[in-house]
Design a protein around this motif. Structure first.
Motif, PDB file in Angstrom:
ATOM      1  N   GLY A 240      -0.713  16.245  11.391  1.00 18.89           N
ATOM      2  CA  GLY A 240      -0.744  14.816  11.086  1.00 18.89           C
ATOM      3  C   GLY A 240       0.529  14.434  10.339  1.00 18.89           C
ATOM      4  O   GLY A 240       1.495  15.221  10.311  1.00 18.89           O
ATOM      5  N   TYR A 241       0.514  13.261   9.730  1.00 16.91           N
ATOM      6  CA  TYR A 241       1.709  12.746   9.071  1.00 16.91           C
ATOM      7  C   TYR A 241       1.402  12.252   7.668  1.00 16.91           C
ATOM      8  O   TYR A 241       0.303  11.773   7.399  1.00 16.91           O
TER       9      TYR A 241
ATOM     10  N   TRP B  73     -11.216   5.717  -0.432  1.00 18.67           N
ATOM     11  CA  TRP B  73     -10.318   5.092   0.546  1.00 18.67           C
ATOM     12  C   TRP B  73     -10.234   5.931   1.822  1.00 18.67           C
ATOM     13  O   TRP B  73     -10.148   5.393   2.928  1.00 18.67           O
TER      14      TRP B  73
ATOM     15  N   GLN C 196     -13.197   4.939   3.736  1.00 18.69           N
ATOM     16  CA  GLN C 196     -13.279   3.516   4.109  1.00 18.69           C
ATOM     17  C   GLN C 196     -12.252   3.111   5.172  1.00 18.69           C
ATOM     18  O   GLN C 196     -12.502   2.191   5.944  1.00 18.69           O
ATOM     19  N   ASP C 197     -11.092   3.727   5.144  1.00 22.14           N
ATOM     20  CA  ASP C 197      -9.964   3.227   5.937  1.00 22.14           C
ATOM     21  C   ASP C 197      -9.897   3.905   7.305  1.00 22.14           C
ATOM     22  O   ASP C 197     -10.381   5.022   7.476  1.00 22.14           O
ATOM     23  N   ARG C 198      -9.251   3.234   8.259  1.00 21.50           N
ATOM     24  CA  ARG C 198      -9.086   3.805   9.592  1.00 21.50           C
ATOM     25  C   ARG C 198      -8.088   4.960   9.594  1.00 21.50           C
ATOM     26  O   ARG C 198      -8.152   5.846  10.439  1.00 21.50           O
ATOM     27  N   THR C 199      -7.141   4.908   8.673  1.00 24.94           N
ATOM     28  CA  THR C 199      -6.128   5.967   8.585  1.00 24.94           C
ATOM     29  C   THR C 199      -6.051   6.447   7.124  1.00 24.94           C
ATOM     30  O   THR C 199      -6.763   5.941   6.261  1.00 24.94           O
ATOM     31  N   PHE C 200      -5.129   7.370   6.858  1.00 27.37           N
ATOM     32  CA  PHE C 200      -4.939   7.884   5.501  1.00 27.37           C
ATOM     33  C   PHE C 200      -3.934   7.037   4.705  1.00 27.37           C
ATOM     34  O   PHE C 200      -3.412   7.515   3.706  1.00 27.37           O
ATOM     35  N   TRP C 201      -3.646   5.797   5.166  1.00 24.76           N
ATOM     36  CA  TRP C 201      -2.501   5.091   4.562  1.00 24.76           C
ATOM     37  C   TRP C 201      -2.621   4.943   3.059  1.00 24.76           C
ATOM     38  O   TRP C 201      -1.684   5.280   2.334  1.00 24.76           O
ATOM     39  N   ARG C 202      -3.747   4.430   2.559  1.00 19.91           N
ATOM     40  CA  ARG C 202      -3.888   4.265   1.106  1.00 19.91           C
ATOM     41  C   ARG C 202      -4.325   5.551   0.435  1.00 19.91           C
ATOM     42  O   ARG C 202      -3.886   5.892  -0.662  1.00 19.91           O
TER      43      ARG C 202
ATOM     44  N   ASN D 229      -1.280   8.135   0.897  1.00 17.60           N
ATOM     45  CA  ASN D 229       0.130   7.727   0.942  1.00 17.60           C
ATOM     46  C   ASN D 229       0.495   6.591   0.011  1.00 17.60           C
ATOM     47  O   ASN D 229       1.551   5.981   0.157  1.00 17.60           O
ATOM     48  N   SER D 230      -0.385   6.268  -0.946  1.00 21.12           N
ATOM     49  CA  SER D 230       0.039   5.330  -1.981  1.00 21.12           C
ATOM     50  C   SER D 230       1.198   5.952  -2.763  1.00 21.12           C
ATOM     51  O   SER D 230       1.350   7.181  -2.795  1.00 21.12           O
TER      52      SER D 230
END
Lengths: 256, 256
Positions: free
Chosen positions: B81-82, B145, B148-154, B157-158
């Motif tokens: 993943g990223y 998060w 809850q979120d569709r991706t790992f963005w928050r 990756n905050s």
């Protein structure tokens, strides 16, 4: 103004794109103050991805018709995913379909916002002011891999799966434009570029609540429609007021 | 050899880390041939992430005990993943817990491979030869998060959620080491760094079937165990033979 990156003697050089020529620049216009250091004829320019982002953001479902077609839920707030720089390629460069890809191999025509400033906790006004310009992306997707894999690593980030370009247009009302997807010169679909659930500025406000955007970061804004690509095809994504991103499709190991 | 990046007068400079001093280098040792251009005492060095990767790869489930604990399926092949560069921070820099994070806020101690060569279709031998060196990562994760979120963005990756460092060690058998996770000086867990389902070289062989790795790319290798962090804590990840990555935890808006 239109800014691009072109290959000159194997080196990536920033350029300002005119009618007949590309003026070569001493540094990035995004966060520098470049001087003109030369010129190449536009007709012979070798186009690179117009920026290599520090972070490559991509929105998923963002067009109502795409969401309805996929029977997906409409997002309740802006969210963001990632793509990878290895997959970037430029205008006119081949999209290489891996030999082992089976099933649908698709184009997704997308508007791309290029960030021009360092930004955290942005207001809507700051979000607007932070966009340096706009370019075009084609989010090539191998659907079988997309369903088989835990992430989008192969399905959306294999080499050449992210054509971007041809240039960054700084003077356009990007959300008032029309996106057209053509294969071998025939129009496959056409949609209002700005018909998004959440626009780029909504996304910038939301994501900078938690993270810092940096100059050169890109935000791919999702697609309304997709279409199948076959080796030998040429796929074009046009966004009026920005330009046309054109790429031939090759089978791995072949030269079309 | 140990290579780092340090802040000198607000500028990021590569360095070679000795017992007492950091020798400053004219360019990256990964793909350059740097000269020594100065020295700073190691005790006053301001550590930056030891590399800013073109692509930031991260393995998910990769340790049998972590997989069993999470009741997850053991991966049948290496996948990737990223993570995002905005989240990187250096040794001794604060991990900032966002005010609105609820629930578990966790550390994940990880081995990081730093790629030294351009690489596609690598053999196992080429994969080994392509690793420039090894560093340490802490994959900070906000679990609510993440769910809850569709991706790992928050969630992953905050800003400040990806401490990396303190340096890149080029002369170590990384898979023969021990990873230790400490909070406020107390050992939370200890595991064999190399007890992976698929090791870094397996991953490099598999992913370069589809994409090109570039010098400076990083590969975070997953964690066996995690632990809760609270503002005011100091979290340390040690990998024997490499070093100790230490970071204080602060609540957003506060200075611990």
């Amino acid at each position: 103004m239109r800014y691009a990156r072109v290959s000159v003697g194997g080196r990536a050089v920033w350029g300002r794109v005119g009618e007949a020529d590309v003026e070569l620049l001493s540094e990035s216009p995004i966060d520098g103050r470049p001087d003109v250091i030369g010129t190449v004829p536009r007709s012979t320019a070798v186009w690179l991805p117009p920026v290599v982002p520090p972070v490559f953001y991509a929105v998923g479902y963002n067009y109502p018709r795409h969401i309805a077609h996929a029977k997906a839920a409409t997002p309740e707030r802006p969210e963001i995913g990632y793509r990878a720089n290895n997959a970037l390629t430029g205008h006119l460069k081949p999209i290489v379909k891996p030999a082992e890809v089976e099933g649908r191999f698709e184009a997704e025509p997308e508007l791309v916002a290029v960030i021009g400033r360092t930004l955290r906790h942005a207001t809507p006004e700051e979000a607007r002011a932070a966009v340096f310009g706009w370019t075009i992306g084609n989010d090539i997707s191998a659907r079988a891999w997309q369903h088989q894999d835990r992430t989008f690593w192969r399905s959306k980030n294999s080499d050449t799966f992210k054509p971007m370009g041809p240039w960054i247009e700084t003077d356009v009302d990007a959300l008032a434009q029309t996106t057209t997807l053509r294969v071998n010169g025939e129009v496959h679909s056409e949609f209002a570029t700005g018909d998004m659930v959440f626009d780029p500025f909504d996304h910038i406000v939301e994501i900078t609540r938690h993270l810092t955007l940096h100059p050169g970061d890109v935000l791919w804004m999702g697609a309304e429609s997709t279409c199948q690509l076959e080796p030998g095809d040429t796929v074009e994504v046009e966004i009026s007021g920005i330009g046309v991103l054109s790429n031939p499709v090759q089978l791995e190991g072949n030269r079309a």
